[in-house]
Design a protein around this motif. Structure first.
Motif, PDB file in Angstrom:
ATOM      1  N   THR A  93       0.913  -1.280   0.068  1.00  0.00           N
ATOM      2  CA  THR A  93      -0.049  -0.061  -0.059  1.00  0.00           C
ATOM      3  C   THR A  93       0.931   1.346   0.028  1.00  0.00           C
ATOM      4  OG1 THR A  93      -1.789  -1.141   1.171  1.00  0.00           O
ATOM      5  CG2 THR A  93      -1.822   1.266   1.181  1.00  0.00           C
ATOM      6  N   ARG A  94       1.901   1.066   0.968  1.00  0.00           N
ATOM      7  CA  ARG A  94       2.647   2.389   0.764  1.00  0.00           C
ATOM      8  C   ARG A  94       3.526   2.532  -0.481  1.00  0.00           C
ATOM      9  NH1 ARG A  94       5.495   0.212   6.504  1.00  0.00           N
ATOM     10  NH2 ARG A  94       4.094   1.202   7.827  1.00  0.00           N
ATOM     11  N   ALA A  95       3.889   1.484  -1.242  1.00  0.00           N
ATOM     12  CA  ALA A  95       4.572   1.659  -2.271  1.00  0.00           C
ATOM     13  C   ALA A  95       3.664   2.019  -3.462  1.00  0.00           C
ATOM     14  CB  ALA A  95       5.341   0.198  -2.662  1.00  0.00           C
ATOM     15  N   VAL A  96       2.434   1.789  -3.465  1.00  0.00           N
ATOM     16  CA  VAL A  96       1.524   2.007  -4.512  1.00  0.00           C
ATOM     17  C   VAL A  96       1.323   3.519  -4.503  1.00  0.00           C
ATOM     18  CG1 VAL A  96      -0.710   1.518  -5.771  1.00  0.00           C
ATOM     19  CG2 VAL A  96       0.764  -0.379  -5.094  1.00  0.00           C
ATOM     20  N   ARG A 153       6.412   8.438   4.987  1.00  0.00           N
ATOM     21  CA  ARG A 153       7.027   7.318   4.179  1.00  0.00           C
ATOM     22  C   ARG A 153       6.469   7.502   2.759  1.00  0.00           C
ATOM     23  NH1 ARG A 153       4.784   5.149   9.066  1.00  0.00           N
ATOM     24  NH2 ARG A 153       6.356   4.710  10.469  1.00  0.00           N
ATOM     25  N   ILE A 154       4.923   7.670   2.828  1.00  0.00           N
ATOM     26  CA  ILE A 154       4.486   7.968   1.195  1.00  0.00           C
ATOM     27  C   ILE A 154       5.147   9.121   0.485  1.00  0.00           C
ATOM     28  CG2 ILE A 154       2.335   8.506   0.079  1.00  0.00           C
ATOM     29  CD1 ILE A 154       0.907   6.928   2.299  1.00  0.00           C
ATOM     30  N   VAL A 155       5.340  10.354   1.157  1.00  0.00           N
ATOM     31  CA  VAL A 155       5.924  11.346   0.540  1.00  0.00           C
ATOM     32  C   VAL A 155       7.510  11.043   0.247  1.00  0.00           C
ATOM     33  CG1 VAL A 155       6.781  13.643   0.920  1.00  0.00           C
ATOM     34  CG2 VAL A 155       4.546  13.089   1.739  1.00  0.00           C
ATOM     35  N   LEU A 156       8.068  10.302   0.754  1.00  0.00           N
ATOM     36  CA  LEU A 156       9.523   9.988   0.605  1.00  0.00           C
ATOM     37  C   LEU A 156       9.640   9.149  -0.726  1.00  0.00           C
ATOM     38  CD1 LEU A 156      12.620   9.923   1.204  1.00  0.00           C
ATOM     39  CD2 LEU A 156      12.198   7.909   2.645  1.00  0.00           C
ATOM     40  N   SER A 230       9.057   2.409  11.881  1.00  0.00           N
ATOM     41  CA  SER A 230       7.659   1.981  11.367  1.00  0.00           C
ATOM     42  C   SER A 230       7.372   0.778  12.434  1.00  0.00           C
ATOM     43  CB  SER A 230       8.166   0.737  10.105  1.00  0.00           C
ATOM     44  OG  SER A 230       8.442   1.594   9.054  1.00  0.00           O
ATOM     45  N   THR A 231       6.140   0.701  12.753  1.00  0.00           N
ATOM     46  CA  THR A 231       5.359  -0.413  13.527  1.00  0.00           C
ATOM     47  C   THR A 231       4.544  -1.213  12.785  1.00  0.00           C
ATOM     48  OG1 THR A 231       3.350   1.050  13.717  1.00  0.00           O
ATOM     49  CG2 THR A 231       5.141   1.276  15.490  1.00  0.00           C
ATOM     50  N   SER A 232       4.814  -1.301  11.413  1.00  0.00           N
ATOM     51  CA  SER A 232       4.010  -2.653  10.572  1.00  0.00           C
ATOM     52  C   SER A 232       4.919  -2.313   9.285  1.00  0.00           C
ATOM     53  CB  SER A 232       2.626  -2.198  10.297  1.00  0.00           C
ATOM     54  OG  SER A 232       2.384  -0.639   9.701  1.00  0.00           O
TER      55      SER A 232
END
Length: 285
Positions: A93-96, A153-156, A230-232
């Motif tokens: 989800t983060r990567a997409v 994380r998503i912005v990075l 990260s916690t997940s």
């Protein structure tokens, strides 16, 4: 008066030059898909076999690198209690999300700077300056701006994937045939319809090259993003495994990141084949 017969001039050919060798181009023979697939899988299988042999012979200590059987057992353990599926879902989800934002921003900025001289003069210099910055150096700044939540994380990931798409898009748009653009303008096609109907299709090879680079870089950025408390996700599993010296889980997470990078490249290759079916797939030899 003597008449000279007029006729076709004798043509020079192999008979006139017996030592002349007629060139015969050597065309590559098409290779069957089964053979290509077997050759592509040979390298990873050889690497896996060397890893297994080194572990079985005791060259690789379990404290340094777990054996393939141990890693497979750790995968089954994490899969059975649901930790692996949850981590994969969160990381994907983060990567997409980050990749989608990066591709959209890079495409828009590339079209503006490549299609408009004013846009290039205003935007290209600051974007090139930002592109020269390693995205990993922005991690502390993003933690201050966005905290340690999902936004940072998503912005990075988005920032890391924006610039390959931007550079490829801008270059592809600039290389579109100007005579074709002038012809379309003479027919009254301007603005966004001109970009949609002429510019983007003409820059399609460059767009797909940028897409492929961004896809691969999104996995690298994901690894860095998941190190931000990260916690997940897969990064969290790696942090927990490091705390307990679980080299089997660490090796499993590294393999998962590698598989994600390989899948990203395969998706980009598939997009090239669908959108550009006329492009030759075999390399020249």
């Amino acid at each position: 008066m003597t008449t000279v017969p007029v006729g076709p001039a004798p043509s020079a050919g192999p008979a006139a030059y017996p030592d002349l060798v007629v060139p015969r181009p050597r065309l590559p023979k098409p290779r069957r898909r089964e053979v290509t697939l077997a050759l592509r899988t040979l390298g990873p299988l050889a690497l896996l076999g060397g890893w297994w042999a080194a572990s079985a012979a005791g060259v690789l200590s379990p404290d340094v690198l777990a054996s393939p059987a141990t890693v497979l057992g750790a995968a089954g353990e994490l899969w059975s209690d649901g930790q692996l599926t949850d981590a994969l879902r969160v990381s994907l989800t983060r990567a997409v999300l980050g990749l989608s934002c990066g591709l959209a921003a890079g495409l828009m900025l590339g079209v503006v700077t490549g299609f408009s001289r004013l846009g290039e003069e205003l935007l290209d210099s600051p974007l090139q300056l930002l592109r020269a910055l390693p995205f990993l150096s922005l991690v502390p700044l993003f933690m201050v701006w966005f905290g340690i939540g999902e936004t940072a994380r998503i912005v990075l990931i988005a920032v890391a994937t924006t610039f390959p798409m931007y550079v490829s898009t801008a270059g592809g748009v600039r290389n579109v045939d100007r005579r074709l653009l002038e012809a379309m303008r003479s027919f009254g096609l301007r603005g966004w319809p001109l970009v949609r109907e002429v510019v983007l299709p003409g820059a399609l090879p460059s767009l797909l090259a940028g897409f492929r680079l961004s896809m691969t870089l999104s996995v690298i950025a994901l690894i860095a993003a998941e190190e931000i408390n990260s916690t997940s996700g897969i990064g969290y599993l790696m942090t927990q495994a490091q705390s307990f010296s679980r080299t089997d889980i660490l090796s499993l997470c590294v393999l998962i990141y590698g598989i994600l990078g390989l899948l990203a490249d395969l998706v980009a290759r598939g997009a090239e084949r669908v959108l550009m079916p006329w492009r030759p797939r075999e390399a020249a030899r």
